[in-house]
Every structure is written in C-alpha cells, then in structure tokens.
Design an enzyme around this catalytic site. Structure first.
Site, mmCIF file in Angstrom:
data_model
loop_
_atom_site.group_PDB
_atom_site.id
_atom_site.type_symbol
_atom_site.label_atom_id
_atom_site.label_comp_id
_atom_site.label_asym_id
_atom_site.label_seq_id
_atom_site.Cartn_x
_atom_site.Cartn_y
_atom_site.Cartn_z
ATOM 1 N N LYS A 1 -4.867 3.380 -2.317
ATOM 2 C CA LYS A 1 -3.931 2.603 -1.231
ATOM 3 C C LYS A 1 -4.784 2.367 0.027
ATOM 4 O O LYS A 1 -4.379 1.444 0.802
ATOM 5 C CB LYS A 1 -2.955 3.595 -1.035
ATOM 6 C CG LYS A 1 -2.016 3.457 -2.298
ATOM 7 C CD LYS A 1 -1.590 2.036 -2.725
ATOM 8 C CE LYS A 1 -0.666 1.824 -3.877
ATOM 9 N NZ LYS A 1 -0.163 0.352 -4.200
ATOM 10 N N SER B 1 0.746 -1.135 -0.044
ATOM 11 C CA SER B 1 -0.063 0.023 0.056
ATOM 12 C C SER B 1 0.777 1.170 -0.025
ATOM 13 O O SER B 1 1.847 1.428 -0.875
ATOM 14 C CB SER B 1 -0.998 -0.097 1.154
ATOM 15 O OG SER B 1 -1.849 0.989 1.341
ATOM 16 N N TYR C 1 -4.858 7.950 -6.046
ATOM 17 C CA TYR C 1 -4.026 7.059 -5.672
ATOM 18 C C TYR C 1 -3.984 6.633 -4.261
ATOM 19 O O TYR C 1 -4.210 5.544 -3.790
ATOM 20 C CB TYR C 1 -2.630 7.604 -5.931
ATOM 21 C CG TYR C 1 -1.281 6.876 -5.584
ATOM 22 C CD1 TYR C 1 -0.918 5.544 -6.265
ATOM 23 C CD2 TYR C 1 -0.568 6.769 -4.195
ATOM 24 C CE1 TYR C 1 0.103 4.774 -5.919
ATOM 25 C CE2 TYR C 1 0.401 5.951 -3.923
ATOM 26 C CZ TYR C 1 0.683 5.140 -4.808
ATOM 27 O OH TYR C 1 1.851 4.249 -4.505
#
Length: 259
Positions: free
Chosen positions: A163, A145, A159
């Site tokens: 994650k 992650s 993003y």
C-alpha cells in the site's frame, strides 16, 4: 436540480464486487457514470449489480469477472468497456488482497502473491486504461491505498508495504501523465466496516456489535468508516471538482495519521 458530477463519463472500478468498490460503483452510477465493475468473484459482482439496479433501474453497468494480476484480462476488460461505451474516463484501482503474517514469517511466495495483486494488478489496469484515459481529455485515476501505508502497526507487513508502494506509484504516474491530461491521485482509507471484516469476525465468533467497538482507538472520530464514506472522496477526486489536483494522497482515516 444539481447537475450530476459524472454525467456522461465512463468509469472502471476494480474490486467492485464488494466493500468500498461496491459503494463506489453505486455512487458513481448515482452521479451519472456508466460503470464497469471488475472483480475476481463473479458471484459478488452479480450481487452488487443486482443491488445497484434494484435501487437505480437506469444505471449503466458492466460486470467483468477477472483477476487483476492477469495483464491480458486487464486489456480485455478495457476493450470490453470501449466496445460497449466507446470511452473510458476514470479508473479506480481498488482491488486488493491481504496477508496477516508477521514480517518474520512470510515466504517469497507470500510476497509474490500480494505484489501480483496490489502492485502489478494496479499497474496492469493503468497500462490497459491509459490510452483511453489520454483520449478522454480529462482522464482520472484514483488508487485506493490504506492509512497504514503511512502509519505503523503489527501483523500486516506485506499489505502495508504494498500500500505504501502504491503511493509512490501514484506520484510517479502523476508526473508522467500530466502532459497527457490524466490526473492521478490516491486515497488512504482508515478502518472500514465492510462485509469482509464482518465475515472474518463472524468466523471468529464475534457479532457485528462486538466488532464495531474494536476500532474506537484507531481514529479521532472513534469508529469504523462506512464504505460510502470512502466512496465520496474517491468520487470527488475522479470528478471535475478536483481538476487542479494530481499526485496527491488524501487521508480518509478519521484522523488516525495525526494520532
């Protein structure tokens, strides 16, 4: 001589062509694993394969050029691994894409593209690998992650959101697979100086020396991580040394999350 931590094990690492994935592939080979590297960039895979074999002529490597967003390619990659080595014990979901737009400017297509890789791609490889991981008797999944899954910043909403979702997926899968003997954990790397970042800096007219000074305030340690510094915790979570650990997120961010 100390025993190798992954002796006799078979691992698959997505995003294995460069950066953290390449470092993990090399380290896993050094620790005795046969490693199937998956990456959308066939040339990057070949460069990494050649570098590993130059340093470790005895390394057992398999390269699979595939976009992780394609579930059929995930099934084929696992089948290829099983055909060659007869087993799969460890899956490292490292492949990812980035988007640098602020949240107010992203489009539905931007969301769909990044979710297809960062979330659906991870799920594709978990689903493909789980039957073999269950048969392993000591299967392990490590999802890569980001520290920004838990720490805010500007400019990478898509993003960072994907994650963060990876961490929720990790916890749920740990619950679901515990009865089958499969451990599921995640690592959250901090800023890591990979070829990707060096390339972006070079395109912007920055030297590596300039780039290396830019992250002094994003960790207590005051520097970028090296890819190998992320690969070691991934190895540990994949190994028998972490046999009583599942559903855990390991922060590998130089202390950023407590700043």
């Amino acid at each position: 001589m100390a025993s190798l931590r992954l002796a006799g094990r078979v691992a698959m690492i997505t995003g294995g062509g460069a950066g953290i994935g390449a470092a993990a592939s090399a380290l896993f080979c050094r620790e005795g694993a046969a490693v199937a590297m998956v990456d959308a960039d066939a040339q990057a895979l070949e460069r990494t394969r050649a570098a590993i074999l130059e340093a470790q002529p005895e390394a057992r490597l398999l390269c699979v050029a595939a976009d992780v967003s394609d579930p059929a390619r995930a099934q084929a990659a696992v089948a290829h691994c099983l055909d060659d080595w007869g087993a799969l014990d460890v899956l490292v979901n490292n492949a990812a894409m980035r988007n640098y737009l602020p949240a107010a400017e992203v489009s539905p297509a931007d969301w769909q593209a990044i979710v297809a890789v960062n979330l659906a791609g991870m799920s594709n490889y978990c689903q493909a690998a789980l039957p073999a991981l269950r048969r392993s008797g000591a299967g392990a999944i490590v999802n890569v992650s980001s520290c920004y899954a838990v720490t805010g910043r500007r400019g990478m909403a898509l993003y960072d959101a994907t994650k963060a979702a990876q961490l929720a997926f990790t916890r749920t899968l740990a619950f679901e697979e515990s009865a089958h003997g499969v451990r599921v954990n995640a690592v959250c790397p901090g800023s890591t100086l990979t070829d990707f970042h060096v390339g972006r800096a070079s395109a912007a007219g920055k030297s590596v020396e300039q780039l290396s000074t830019e992250r002094k305030d994003t960790s207590l340690i005051g520097r970028w991580a090296r890819p190998e510094e992320i690969a070691w915790p991934i190895l540990w979570l994949a190994s028998g040394e972490a046999s009583f650990i599942t559903g855990t997120t390991l922060m590998v961010d130089g202390g950023l999350h407590i700043m």
